[in-house]
Design a protein around this motif. Structure first.
Motif, short mmCIF file in Angstrom:
data_model
loop_
_atom_site.label_atom_id
_atom_site.label_comp_id
_atom_site.label_asym_id
_atom_site.label_seq_id
_atom_site.Cartn_x
_atom_site.Cartn_y
_atom_site.Cartn_z
N LEU A 1 43.10 37.98 37.90
CA LEU A 1 43.14 36.61 38.39
C LEU A 1 42.87 36.55 39.89
CD1 LEU A 1 46.18 35.30 36.35
CD2 LEU A 1 43.76 34.76 36.00
N ARG A 2 43.44 37.52 40.62
CA ARG A 2 43.20 37.55 42.09
C ARG A 2 41.73 37.84 42.35
NH1 ARG A 2 47.06 34.85 41.69
NH2 ARG A 2 47.87 35.77 39.80
N LEU A 3 41.19 38.72 41.51
CA LEU A 3 39.80 39.11 41.68
C LEU A 3 38.88 37.92 41.42
CD1 LEU A 3 38.21 41.53 42.45
CD2 LEU A 3 38.25 42.32 40.10
N GLU A 4 39.24 37.10 40.43
CA GLU A 4 38.45 35.89 40.16
C GLU A 4 38.40 35.02 41.41
OE1 GLU A 4 40.13 33.98 36.73
OE2 GLU A 4 39.35 35.53 35.38
N MET B 1 46.83 44.96 35.48
CA MET B 1 45.38 44.75 35.52
C MET B 1 45.05 43.28 35.25
SD MET B 1 43.71 47.42 36.53
CE MET B 1 42.00 47.49 35.97
N ASP B 2 45.75 42.68 34.27
CA ASP B 2 45.54 41.25 33.99
C ASP B 2 45.85 40.41 35.23
OD1 ASP B 2 44.74 41.64 31.46
OD2 ASP B 2 46.64 41.06 30.50
N PHE B 3 46.94 40.77 35.89
CA PHE B 3 47.39 40.04 37.08
C PHE B 3 46.35 40.15 38.19
CE2 PHE B 3 50.32 39.71 40.81
CZ PHE B 3 50.86 38.48 40.51
N LEU B 4 45.83 41.38 38.35
CA LEU B 4 44.85 41.61 39.41
C LEU B 4 43.53 40.89 39.09
CD1 LEU B 4 45.58 45.36 40.15
CD2 LEU B 4 45.98 43.43 41.69
#
Lengths: 290, 717
Positions: B550-553, B545-548
């Motif tokens: 960043l992509r979402l940002e 979720m943390d990784f995603l």
């Protein structure tokens, strides 16, 4: 120019430039640079210049003799120059001119393409030389052999004999090449090529090949234990060939392959270290007195 | 003023390394000139496979003179009571080799001191450059360095000559045994034309295999090379190639020009000449993408197509040389291309002998990842995941059938022979082989589609089935790699997981609602227990979720959402990506509205107060608000407004209508303000205080339904 004339012309050209003309190695090699006359001699400080034709085996490149320019067995002509001369490229280009290729009338390009042999731990930086779009030579500054950094670096120039001859003879398929007056390449090699492909892709037994790989490895280890690096290297080459046969059958998973490659590389490294120690004991006899 | 040129003559450099190296070179030389106080007007670069050059114009001939000051003893130590020099002062003058009358007293920070001023004459540009140019060359970096002799120098390819001039003067230096000079080399094969630049006659051109030629003045550098058949300016070469290719294409069809390829060719030649070629139309029966790939990537040719986009049996290639022998060059290239096509045909023929179901069976032997099992297992998971996604999104039955069929076949092409030669065609070949095996077109399209987006900026899958499959594939890969702890760190991302995640996010923001934790959980359970080192589901959930996030940002930024809006939204959770985007859009559109500013500041005040309460020792016990404890009007009003807003906000959230959520929260703001202005929350009466904090906690939770609004107000202030 027939294929045999091409070999003769290259021999004459490089002999005139101080190369010892060696003969092919008497075992299956996946790359001409695996020849002991290149593998061992690239190591250490001693100068070396040699040239030889070498049949090369790449089981995975087999096309049942149905490809105009790919085959599981073909001829390389390798030149190794150590230390690398400043004008290696120019001398190589001159060899093309002498073969009857006027460079102004062709498109000669050095396209970056580094060379690597994972099982030998060998790496070179250089190019694929393209002549009118066809890759005819691999030209590399060897950086590493048997995982040992090379100082000085050697130049290894590997001509693809059939490709060059196709261009010189203006034929579209290697099987149509004239080998000798009146004798075609296909006459000499086509039936054998198709047979090898059937054997390698359909008949060769992967269990026996695996056993063969293990046996060759054990022999290499035994030879090394007795301090016999040259025979040990020969066994390591047999391992490497068994490995490429297994690979062409798609019989190796990624992990199995990586492990086997690592085992062969370790053997090659031990052979190289043994050889270097031997030469050092002999006082590096080929070193020029300063 | 004069021109300064440096040319590093090399053996052929990799085409894609040249432009970055030129940028480095020009920046380094400009930087050194500035640091050495050598003013100049401009710097431009020239580059070919065999040379990296920078030419600086308007360089002053020598550094300006300067004065350096040497500090001596303090004034106190230097003068006696009568104001005469002491022995310390005389000693200083002697040590500096000046007469005592040349000493000066100056006030600096820390008091008065004796000084000697010494003029320092500027050094000539040639001398200064001779010192720094070797360092500039040594400091250039490339993606991979090599050695070519026993010397210590490492570079991209061997350096063979160095040209360094300031106007007519050689800037003399030596680098690893190579001396700089005024000699460059012309085109390798075209040599020198008779009569060029006092060039040697034909005989000496033959005896000059390296086509060496002298540059008398730095400013003439490019012109001298031109006379030796080298177009040194990359832009000029690129435009020349473009013109030639377009002119040749016009007579035949349209060239499928591609800037990357154009750039690669530009940096592979010194003297470009384009020419047309053809191939046997029989080869057009091979997959179109395979033909294009072989022409572009393997042979560096421009394919040609007709007005309808159908491939023509022609191409345009570029040689390094002139018109001489062009027919021969063309014939060689045509032979080579037809051999490459024959190879592709061989593989296609061999591949098509194997029926598709057997090809899927062969995936048992191919690893997806060592610890994550075979590609066959991946195909099994894809089919299950695709089913799960179809359920969640309640897709219609026909699409569901397509997705399930495609999931099973999606990786089958990886076991084919063509893939060994043209791995870039994964998916494309899968589509082709599925069609030839009689699979419906929709299934074939989904197979090709599921690799999209292939690279940043690539189109998303065009079909719904393709999107579903792409989500399944990416989620499977991500959960698998995170499960075995192979999480990208720093610049290390060998499995392109960032790209996988970015693709997943960009598809999901446009898709119907889907709870990310459910997706992750679904994949995780399909993997089952993978033994030692397999991360727990909580760890995988949290890290992924943390990784995603960043992509979402990035995805939000691409859509014009300001970073602080994005943070406010993401801090409040982003389980459903699509709803996250609409919340972000809604907040972004109202946040500058003065009316909404009230809601923001109200939210901030609530948040601050709760934070203060949490920090202070006045811990409050969570629980229900007690109506009978609401003493004051403002308290009761806020509670009423809250009860009013709560179902509406919840409903708006359910309807995925973030605009309405924001509107209802805005309506709540006046009651919050009134409450905070008039009611003493941190009352000494513990019972009252607890009740009031509970009320605010409820209100805060309502604000958080949309985002961390308080944070946004704090950022704005």
């Amino acid at each position: 120019m027939t294929l045999q004339e091409l070999f003769l012309a290259l021999d004459r050209f490089w002999a005139a430039r101080g190369c010892a003309l060696l003969q092919p190695h008497d075992g299956a090699l996946g790359a001409a640079a695996m020849h002991p006359g290149a593998f061992f001699r690239a190591l250490g400080p001693e100068p070396w210049r040699a040239a030889y034709a070498q049949p090369t085996r790449r089981p995975a490149d087999g096309r049942y003799a149905r490809s105009p320019d790919r085959a599981q067995r073909y001829y390389s002509y390798l030149v190794v120059l150590k230390p690398s001369p400043d004008d290696a490229q120019e001398v190589y280009l001159e060899s093309l001119s002498q073969l009857g290729i006027p460079l102004r009338r062709h498109d000669v390009r050095f396209v970056d393409d580094d060379w690597e042999s994972a099982s030998l731990g060998a790496a070179g930086v250089g190019w694929e030389v393209r002549l009118d779009g066809m890759a005819v030579t691999r030209f590399a500054y060897l950086q590493q052999m048997a995982s040992i950094a090379l100082r000085p670096a050697s130049v290894a120039i590997t001509y693809g004999a059939e490709r060059l001859a196709m261009l010189l003879q203006g034929v579209g398929s290697l099987w149509d090449l004239e080998w000798a007056p009146g004798i075609r390449y296909g006459e000499i090699g086509l039936h054998a090529e198709a047979s090898w492909c059937r054997y390698q892709f359909e008949v060769a037994d992967t269990e026996r090949l695996s056993a063969w790989l293990a046996a060759a490895e054990a022999e290499a280890t035994a030879a090394l234990a007795a301090g016999l690096v040259v025979p040990a290297y020969d066994c390591a080459l047999r391992c490497a060939h068994a490995l490429s046969l297994l690979e062409s059958r798609g019989a190796l998973g990624t992990t199995e392959r990586a492990t086997a490659v690592e085992r062969v590389r370790r053997l090659a490294r031990q052979c190289a270290e043994g050889y270097l120690a031997e030469r050092e004991r002999l006082g590096f006899p080929l070193m020029q007195p300063a | 003023m004069g021109d300064l040129v440096l040319e590093i003559g090399t053996e052929e450099l990799p085409a894609t390394w040249i432009a970055p190296a030129l940028a480095q070179l020009s920046e380094a030389v400009a930087d050194r000139l500035r640091r050495e106080n050598l003013r100049f007007q401009d710097a431009r670069t020239y580059g070919t496979p065999r040379r990296l050059a920078v030419l600086c114009g308007g360089v002053i001939p020598r550094q300006p003179d300067t004065v350096i000051e040497v500090r001596g003893p303090s004034a106190k130590q230097s003068f006696d009571a009568e104001g005469n020099y002491t022995s310390a002062a005389f000693g200083f003058a002697r040590s500096q080799d000046v007469f005592p009358e040349d000493l000066k007293v100056k006030r600096v920070a820390g008091g008065e001191y004796l000084f000697v001023e010494r003029p320092r004459p500027g050094r000539p540009t040639v001398e200064v450059a001779a010192a720094f140019l070797p360092e500039v060359i040594r400091d250039l970096t490339f993606p991979k360095m090599m050695r070519w002799d026993a010397g210590g120098l490492r570079f991209a390819r061997p350096i063979r000559w160095l040209l360094a001039l300031y106007d007519a003067d050689v800037i003399p230096f030596e680098l690893d045994g190579i001396r700089s000079g005024r000699t460059t080399r012309g085109h390798r094969y075209l040599g020198l034309r008779i009569g060029d630049c006092r060039s040697p006659n034909l005989q000496s051109a033959i005896s000059n295999p390296q086509s060496t030629i002298e540059v008398r003045e730095a400013g003439r550098y490019a012109a001298v090379l031109r006379s030796a058949h080298v177009v040194a300016d990359p832009e000029e070469r690129r435009e020349r190639i473009r013109r030639q290719v377009e002119a040749l294409a016009r007579e035949r069809g349209a060239a499928l020009l591609e800037e990357d390829l154009l750039g690669e060719i530009t940096f592979g030649v010194e003297h470009p000449t384009a020419f047309p070629g053809s191939f046997d139309p029989q080869f057009l029966a091979l997959p179109r993408e395979a033909l294009i790939l072989v022409m572009r990537k393997r042979q560096q040719y421009f394919p040609l197509a007709d007005a309808e986009g159908r491939l023509l049996p022609h191409f345009i290639a570029v040689r390094d040389g002139g018109e001489e022998g062009l027919d021969q060059v063309r014939a060689g290239n045509e032979r080579m291309l037809s051999a490459r096509f024959a190879d592709v045909r061989f593989f296609c023929e061999e591949d098509l002998r194997t029926p598709l179901p057997r090809r899927v069976e062969q995936l048992r032997r191919l690893l997806f990842q060592e610890r994550l099992g075979s590609l066959y297992e991946k195909a099994e998971r894809l089919a299950a995941l695709a089913g799960f996604l179809c359920d969640v999104w309640s897709v219609e039955e026909s699409i569901r059938r397509t997705v399930l069929a495609a999931a099973w076949l999606a990786k089958a092409d990886l076991a084919s022979g063509v893939m060994k030669e043209l791995p870039e065609l994964q998916g494309t070949i899968g589509r082709e082989y599925a069609l030839r095996a009689g699979e419906p077109e929709a299934v074939a399209d989904a197979i090709a589609d599921h690799y999209r987006p292939r690279f940043p900026g690539d189109a998303l899958p065009a079909t719904e089935a393709g999107r579903i499959l792409s989500v399944a594939d990416r989620a499977d890969t991500l959960v698998g790699y995170f499960g075995i702890g192979m999480v990208p760190a720093g610049s290390q991302d060998p499995h392109a997981l960032r790209h996988q995640a970015a693709g997943l996010v960009s598809i999901l923001v446009e898709a119907p609602p889907l709870a990310l934790p459910d997706l992750i959980e679904g994949v995780y359970s399909l993997y089952g227990d993978r033994g030692a080192g397999w991360r727990s589901r909580e760890v995988v959930q949290a890290t992924l979720m943390d990784f995603l996030r960043l992509r979402l940002e990035n995805a939000l930024a691409e859509r014009g959402i300001r970073p602080d809006t994005a943070d406010a939204i993401l801090d409040a959770g982003f389980e459903d990506i699509q709803f996250t985007l609409s919340r972000a859009r809604a907040l972004e559109s109202v946040r500058d509205d003065p009316a909404f500013a009230r809601a923001l500041s109200a939210a901030a005040r609530v948040e601050n107060l709760l934070r203060f309460a949490a920090r202070s020792e006045l811990v409050h016990v969570p629980g229900e608000v007690q109506i009978d404890l609401l003493e004051e009007d403002a308290e009761r009003e806020l509670y009423g407004a809250y009860l009013d807003a709560h179902p509406r906000v919840a409903d708006a959230v359910r309807r995925v209508d973030p605009g309405a959520v924001l509107r209802h929260l805005g309506e709540l703001a006046p009651a919050v303000e009134e409450f905070l202005d008039t009611v003493l929350v941190m009352s000494d009466d513990e019972v009252l205080r607890t009740n009031r904090l509970r009320l605010l906690t409820e209100v805060n939770a309502l604000f958080l339904r949309i985002g961390d609004l308080g944070r946004l107000a704090a950022d704005a202030a």
